[in-house]
Design a protein around this motif. Structure first.
Motif, PDB file in Angstrom:
ATOM      1  N   GLN A  83      23.295  37.463 -16.311  1.00  0.00           N
ATOM      2  CA  GLN A  83      22.165  37.406 -15.398  1.00  0.00           C
ATOM      3  C   GLN A  83      21.342  36.135 -15.618  1.00  0.00           C
ATOM      4  O   GLN A  83      20.870  35.501 -14.663  1.00  0.00           O
ATOM      5  CB  GLN A  83      21.279  38.643 -15.582  1.00  0.00           C
TER       6      GLN A  83
ATOM      7  N   HIS B 206      17.847  42.074 -13.710  1.00  0.00           N
ATOM      8  CA  HIS B 206      18.888  42.306 -12.706  1.00  0.00           C
ATOM      9  C   HIS B 206      18.264  42.681 -11.361  1.00  0.00           C
ATOM     10  O   HIS B 206      18.666  42.154 -10.309  1.00  0.00           O
ATOM     11  CB  HIS B 206      19.814  43.425 -13.199  1.00  0.00           C
TER      12      HIS B 206
ATOM     13  N   PRO C  42      16.763  47.249  -4.750  1.00  0.00           N
ATOM     14  CA  PRO C  42      16.257  46.534  -5.926  1.00  0.00           C
ATOM     15  C   PRO C  42      14.750  46.303  -5.917  1.00  0.00           C
ATOM     16  O   PRO C  42      14.109  46.371  -6.975  1.00  0.00           O
ATOM     17  CB  PRO C  42      17.031  45.215  -5.902  1.00  0.00           C
TER      18      PRO C  42
ATOM     19  N   GLU D 234      17.172  38.771  -4.241  1.00  0.00           N
ATOM     20  CA  GLU D 234      17.496  37.475  -3.638  1.00  0.00           C
ATOM     21  C   GLU D 234      16.258  36.798  -3.071  1.00  0.00           C
ATOM     22  O   GLU D 234      16.337  36.009  -2.119  1.00  0.00           O
ATOM     23  CB  GLU D 234      18.577  37.628  -2.560  1.00  0.00           C
TER      24      GLU D 234
ATOM     25  N   GLU E 189      20.836  50.699  -8.194  1.00  0.00           N
ATOM     26  CA  GLU E 189      22.253  50.895  -7.920  1.00  0.00           C
ATOM     27  C   GLU E 189      22.505  51.600  -6.595  1.00  0.00           C
ATOM     28  O   GLU E 189      23.652  51.776  -6.196  1.00  0.00           O
ATOM     29  CB  GLU E 189      22.891  51.647  -9.087  1.00  0.00           C
TER      30      GLU E 189
ATOM     31  N   ALA F  31      18.506  40.661  -7.899  1.00  0.00           N
ATOM     32  CA  ALA F  31      19.181  41.339  -6.787  1.00  0.00           C
ATOM     33  C   ALA F  31      18.363  41.329  -5.504  1.00  0.00           C
ATOM     34  O   ALA F  31      18.916  41.525  -4.417  1.00  0.00           O
ATOM     35  CB  ALA F  31      19.519  42.775  -7.177  1.00  0.00           C
TER      36      ALA F  31
END
Length: 450
Positions: free
Chosen positions: A380, A346, A321, A352, A317, A350
């Protein structure tokens, strides 16, 4: 404690995260460590009540009110304010024992009996009052109506108080059978009594209340608890330590950061204090300070899965990630907990990085297999399916998510879209068909009510 009807709630995920709204302005708090603690803490009581622990769940609502209730099924709902107010695990066990008494007694279902009796009195007063008014006795008729309503309310309140007293005694029985002291139960009722004093609630009579006065309950239960063989039995130190941890992280998550730092000052170097401050700093968007507290926790216990989970959450957060993946992977390996697995999924998404998507899919599929009632996990998983071009399964995952959130219209639309691309007769097609059928019926029912 109060009992309430509860509608289905949406459920999302993160380490101590806010979920759907089961009642006005209330949100479910789900957390892997808290849920594991609640299950272990309540298991002996559930056994004592003759229930199966895997069928009984204890959930936490984000609500400052000191309250707990049951609302159908074998679910116990605790307000965050109650947990923050409890001094120790034994007090919490006393509350849970009482709520289990409501479940065993079928009090949510039987509440309809009390309502029927009260309704019968009200209807009779309406008939008699109308007859008096028709005969020209308007004042007499209105008096009959007023007395009927008062009698009906008194009947229902008496019924409710009887259920509360029954649950008190059932809870005492469970504590005794489980070999747990009733001191915590009495101490918590004393807290409620002090609250009644502060609110200037008259202490001479409980008439007009849904619950007996706390003083009345204390007097009855003291006679039961003090003669029980477990009265002086000490609390399990390991369970008490776990309680202090989950209480601290709960306070850190739901309270204003300045209040948390007052309650757990820097001078306090205990595990619970580090835990609370980590959440307070993270909530305040001070990732470095939050990570400093997390590092202190991991220095003390390097392989604690929940400390690793928190490290992963702070990193994820805070926009890191890739760095969150190793601690989250270890936490999942140690616990196989679906809430933590969802956070790992997640983090993998995140990044990518296409190389991480295969692992993310596997992790998330395992997570929803163990915990299907998690909208965020389905979201997700839908992202993963969409990323690799599997539009029908992305639509199915979206349908699952909206169904859990109570959005019947979107669930129906997504399920219909999924069926357009899935092979008829397959497991996924049949699941989409089920969601579509249930959602369509719900949409039609809402239309008829308009």
């Amino acid at each position: 404690m109060k009992r309430r009807w509860l509608h289905s709630a949406a459920i999302a995920v993160a380490s101590l995260s806010l979920l759907g709204k089961p009642a006005a302005a209330q949100q479910i708090l789900r957390d892997a460590e808290t849920e594991a603690f609640m299950a272990d803490m309540s298991a002996p009581l559930v056994h004592a009540a003759g229930m199966e622990p895997r069928n009984v769940q204890v959930f936490v609502l984000n609500d400052r009110e000191i309250n707990a209730f049951v609302a159908g099924g074998q679910y116990v709902w605790l307000h965050s304010g109650l947990i923050a107010t409890a001094d120790n695990v034994n007090q919490l066990q006393g509350v849970v024992a009482h709520e289990l008494g409501h479940i065993e007694g079928g009090h949510v279902i039987r509440s309809a009996e009390g309502m029927r009796e009260a309704t019968g009195i009200t209807l009779l007063s309406l008939v008699l009052g109308a007859a008096a008014i028709a005969a020209g006795g308007a004042e007499a008729g209105m008096g009959i109506l007023g007395m009927g309503q008062q009698a009906a309310m008194g009947k229902f309140l008496a019924f409710s108080r009887a259920q509360e007293s029954s649950a008190d005694l059932a809870g005492a029985r469970y504590l005794s059978k489980a070999g747990l002291s009733g001191k915590g139960s009495l101490d918590f009722f004393k807290k409620l009594q002090n609250q009644e004093y502060r609110l200037a609630i008259p202490q001479d009579d409980s008439y007009g209340r849904t619950h007996p006065l706390s003083g009345e309950r204390i007097n009855v239960l003291r006679e039961v608890y003090t003669v029980d063989p477990s009265w002086n039995k000490p609390m399990d130190p390991k369970l008490e330590a776990r309680f202090e941890r989950i209480k601290a992280k709960l306070v850190g998550f739901v309270s204003e950061p300045n209040q948390t730092l007052i309650k757990y000052p820097e001078s306090d170097q205990s595990i619970p204090a580090h835990y609370a401050r980590a959440y307070a700093w993270h909530k305040s968007a001070y990732p470095d300070k939050a990570m400093s507290e997390v590092d202190a926790l991991l220095t003390a216990q390097p392989h604690d899965p929940y400390f690793l989970e928190l490290k992963g959450q702070v990193l994820l957060e805070s926009g890191r990630p890739a760095d969150a993946i190793p601690p989250l992977r270890e936490a999942v390996q140690l616990t196989r907990q679906p809430l933590i697995a969802t956070m790992l999924g997640h983090a993998l998404i995140a990044t990518e990085d296409d190389k991480n998507f295969a692992e993310a899919e596997q992790v998330l599929r395992n997570a929803v297999a163990r915990d299907r009632e998690n909208p965020f996990a389905w979201y997700q998983l839908g992202v993963v399916y969409e990323r690799r071009g599997d539009t029908p399964r992305a639509a199915l995952a979206t349908a699952e998510r909206y169904a859990l959130m109570g959005d019947d219209q979107m669930a129906l639309r997504s399920a219909d879209a999924a069926m357009q691309g899935l092979k008829a007769g397959t497991v996924d097609y049949l699941r989409a068909q089920d969601i579509a059928m249930v959602s369509r019926a719900a949409v039609e029912q809402k239309r008829k009510k308009r």
